[in-house]
Design a protein around this motif. Structure first.
Motif, PDB file in Angstrom:
ATOM      1  N   MET A   1      37.436  33.488  26.767  1.00 12.07           N
ATOM      2  CA  MET A   1      37.681  34.767  25.949  1.00 12.07           C
ATOM      3  C   MET A   1      38.730  35.712  27.081  1.00 12.07           C
ATOM      4  N   ARG A   2      39.792  35.912  26.435  1.00 12.76           N
ATOM      5  CA  ARG A   2      40.731  36.929  27.096  1.00 12.76           C
ATOM      6  C   ARG A   2      40.159  38.285  27.112  1.00 12.76           C
ATOM      7  N   ILE A   3      40.442  39.012  28.184  1.00  9.86           N
ATOM      8  CA  ILE A   3      40.181  40.454  28.036  1.00  9.86           C
ATOM      9  C   ILE A   3      41.523  41.122  27.325  1.00  9.86           C
ATOM     10  N   SER A   4      40.827  42.031  26.334  1.00 10.63           N
ATOM     11  CA  SER A   4      41.903  42.322  25.264  1.00 10.63           C
ATOM     12  C   SER A   4      42.580  43.656  25.906  1.00 10.63           C
ATOM     13  N   GLU A   5      43.784  44.130  25.096  1.00 10.26           N
ATOM     14  CA  GLU A   5      44.463  45.382  25.440  1.00 10.26           C
ATOM     15  C   GLU A   5      43.590  46.335  25.364  1.00 10.26           C
ATOM     16  N   LEU A   6      42.646  46.711  24.450  1.00  6.23           N
ATOM     17  CA  LEU A   6      41.723  47.858  24.332  1.00  6.23           C
ATOM     18  C   LEU A   6      40.926  47.698  25.628  1.00  6.23           C
ATOM     19  N   GLU A   7      40.250  46.657  25.939  1.00  6.22           N
ATOM     20  CA  GLU A   7      39.437  46.802  26.987  1.00  6.22           C
ATOM     21  C   GLU A   7      40.346  47.269  28.426  1.00  6.22           C
ATOM     22  N   VAL A   8      41.566  46.755  28.403  1.00 11.00           N
ATOM     23  CA  VAL A   8      42.377  47.252  29.925  1.00 11.00           C
ATOM     24  C   VAL A   8      42.564  48.909  29.825  1.00 11.00           C
ATOM     25  N   GLU A   9      42.673  49.478  28.433  1.00 10.68           N
ATOM     26  CA  GLU A   9      42.890  50.732  28.161  1.00 10.68           C
ATOM     27  C   GLU A   9      41.634  51.648  28.540  1.00 10.68           C
ATOM     28  N   TYR A  10      40.435  50.985  28.176  1.00 15.69           N
ATOM     29  CA  TYR A  10      39.314  51.935  27.897  1.00 15.69           C
ATOM     30  C   TYR A  10      38.231  51.736  29.017  1.00 15.69           C
ATOM     31  N   GLU A  11      38.288  50.699  29.759  1.00 18.50           N
ATOM     32  CA  GLU A  11      37.292  49.971  30.684  1.00 18.50           C
ATOM     33  C   GLU A  11      37.634  50.126  32.084  1.00 18.50           C
ATOM     34  N   ASP A  12      36.760  50.469  33.024  1.00 21.06           N
ATOM     35  CA  ASP A  12      37.024  50.138  34.419  1.00 21.06           C
ATOM     36  C   ASP A  12      36.914  48.796  34.799  1.00 21.06           C
ATOM     37  N   ILE A  13      37.744  48.062  34.807  1.00 21.47           N
ATOM     38  CA  ILE A  13      38.115  46.823  35.169  1.00 21.47           C
ATOM     39  C   ILE A  13      37.841  46.210  36.769  1.00 21.47           C
ATOM     40  N   LEU A  14      36.999  45.647  37.230  1.00 16.59           N
ATOM     41  CA  LEU A  14      36.859  45.143  38.579  1.00 16.59           C
ATOM     42  C   LEU A  14      37.542  43.815  38.491  1.00 16.59           C
ATOM     43  N   TRP A  15      38.562  43.559  39.281  1.00 15.20           N
ATOM     44  CA  TRP A  15      39.258  42.309  39.277  1.00 15.20           C
ATOM     45  C   TRP A  15      39.709  42.051  40.857  1.00 15.20           C
ATOM     46  N   PHE A  16      39.848  40.917  41.106  1.00 17.24           N
ATOM     47  CA  PHE A  16      40.049  40.247  42.455  1.00 17.24           C
ATOM     48  C   PHE A  16      41.412  39.339  42.618  1.00 17.24           C
ATOM     49  N   ALA A  17      42.025  39.518  43.936  1.00 14.53           N
ATOM     50  CA  ALA A  17      43.038  38.824  44.377  1.00 14.53           C
ATOM     51  C   ALA A  17      43.165  38.412  45.626  1.00 14.53           C
ATOM     52  N   ILE A  18      44.120  37.624  46.125  1.00 12.78           N
ATOM     53  CA  ILE A  18      44.455  37.597  47.456  1.00 12.78           C
ATOM     54  C   ILE A  18      45.792  37.654  47.704  1.00 12.78           C
ATOM     55  N   ASP A  19      45.855  38.154  49.115  1.00 15.35           N
ATOM     56  CA  ASP A  19      47.259  38.408  49.644  1.00 15.35           C
ATOM     57  C   ASP A  19      47.910  37.214  50.173  1.00 15.35           C
ATOM     58  N   LYS A  20      49.214  37.360  50.580  1.00 16.72           N
ATOM     59  CA  LYS A  20      50.018  36.106  51.167  1.00 16.72           C
ATOM     60  C   LYS A  20      49.413  35.370  52.126  1.00 16.72           C
ATOM     61  N   PHE A  21      48.464  36.082  52.880  1.00 18.24           N
ATOM     62  CA  PHE A  21      47.735  35.515  54.086  1.00 18.24           C
ATOM     63  C   PHE A  21      46.108  35.055  53.511  1.00 18.24           C
ATOM     64  N   HIS A  22      46.086  34.970  52.159  1.00 17.23           N
ATOM     65  CA  HIS A  22      44.825  34.477  51.654  1.00 17.23           C
ATOM     66  C   HIS A  22      43.582  35.385  51.936  1.00 17.23           C
ATOM     67  N   ARG A  23      43.796  36.810  52.281  1.00 17.04           N
ATOM     68  CA  ARG A  23      42.545  37.691  52.353  1.00 17.04           C
ATOM     69  C   ARG A  23      42.433  38.161  50.946  1.00 17.04           C
ATOM     70  N   VAL A  24      41.175  38.323  50.715  1.00 15.46           N
ATOM     71  CA  VAL A  24      40.434  39.125  49.441  1.00 15.46           C
ATOM     72  C   VAL A  24      40.733  40.221  49.423  1.00 15.46           C
ATOM     73  N   ILE A  25      40.918  40.681  48.198  1.00 12.52           N
ATOM     74  CA  ILE A  25      41.419  42.103  47.824  1.00 12.52           C
ATOM     75  C   ILE A  25      40.646  42.260  46.415  1.00 12.52           C
ATOM     76  N   ALA A  26      39.652  43.680  46.333  1.00 10.65           N
ATOM     77  CA  ALA A  26      39.283  43.902  45.285  1.00 10.65           C
ATOM     78  C   ALA A  26      39.954  45.063  44.589  1.00 10.65           C
ATOM     79  N   PHE A  27      40.271  45.264  43.409  1.00 13.24           N
ATOM     80  CA  PHE A  27      40.942  46.392  42.599  1.00 13.24           C
ATOM     81  C   PHE A  27      39.928  46.885  41.699  1.00 13.24           C
ATOM     82  N   THR A  28      39.793  48.370  41.659  1.00 16.16           N
ATOM     83  CA  THR A  28      39.037  48.770  40.295  1.00 16.16           C
ATOM     84  C   THR A  28      40.138  49.664  39.444  1.00 16.16           C
ATOM     85  N   SER A  29      40.393  49.157  38.160  1.00 18.92           N
ATOM     86  CA  SER A  29      41.377  49.793  37.357  1.00 18.92           C
ATOM     87  C   SER A  29      41.136  51.129  36.917  1.00 18.92           C
TER      88      SER A  29
END
Length: 145
Positions: A1-29
């Motif tokens: 299931m996709r994260i909806s536009e409404l969820e992006v607009e109204y929820e604090d979303i915790l998401w993760f990515a990696i940088d170009k050296f493969h280090r893990v990063i957490a983001f709180t929207s």
């Protein structure tokens, strides 16, 4: 299931990515920060990654963390994640909520994707942000919507 536009607009979303050296990063929207397409495409993957990192143990000390002006709750969360080796960014810059992400904390020893088990690693391999997380204090991402 996709994260909806409404969820992006109204929820604090915790998401993760990696940088170009493969280090893990957490983001709180914080409902202000942009959430990229690679996160929005699967709510299940986002939850799976969050649950994995939530259950990881402490592995390092904190090298840098912003001051209390960011709020006790956010600082506490960032301490918790950064002790796991994860860099933390939030869509609050100490004065206001913004669309970009500000670095809140850095670990002494970064967690890299090579030390993350499958299937988490295979998901994060498509969550790449082309930065050196150690060298930047602000990260801009494109919103999925």
């Amino acid at each position: 299931m996709r994260i909806s536009e409404l969820e992006v607009e109204y929820e604090d979303i915790l998401w993760f990515a990696i940088d170009k050296f493969h280090r893990v990063i957490a983001f709180t929207s914080g409902v202000y920060g942009h959430v990229p397409e690679f996160v929005c495409r699967s709510k299940e993957e986002t939850i799976l990654i969050e649950n994995y990192f939530d259950n990881c143990g402490k592995r390092t000390e904190i090298k840098h963390i912003k001051g209390i002006e960011f709020g006790e709750k956010l600082i506490g969360f960032c301490e918790y994640m950064t002790q796991k080796g994860i860099y933390c960014f939030d869509s609050y810059n100490g004065n206001e909520h913004v669309e970009y992400y500000t670095k809140i904390s850095s670990p002494c020893e970064a967690l890299v994707i090579e030390n993350v088990p499958e299937p988490i690693a295979s998901i994060l391999k498509s969550h790449i942000i082309d930065v050196d997380v150690e060298m930047v204090d602000i990260i801009h991402v494109c919103n999925a919507y």
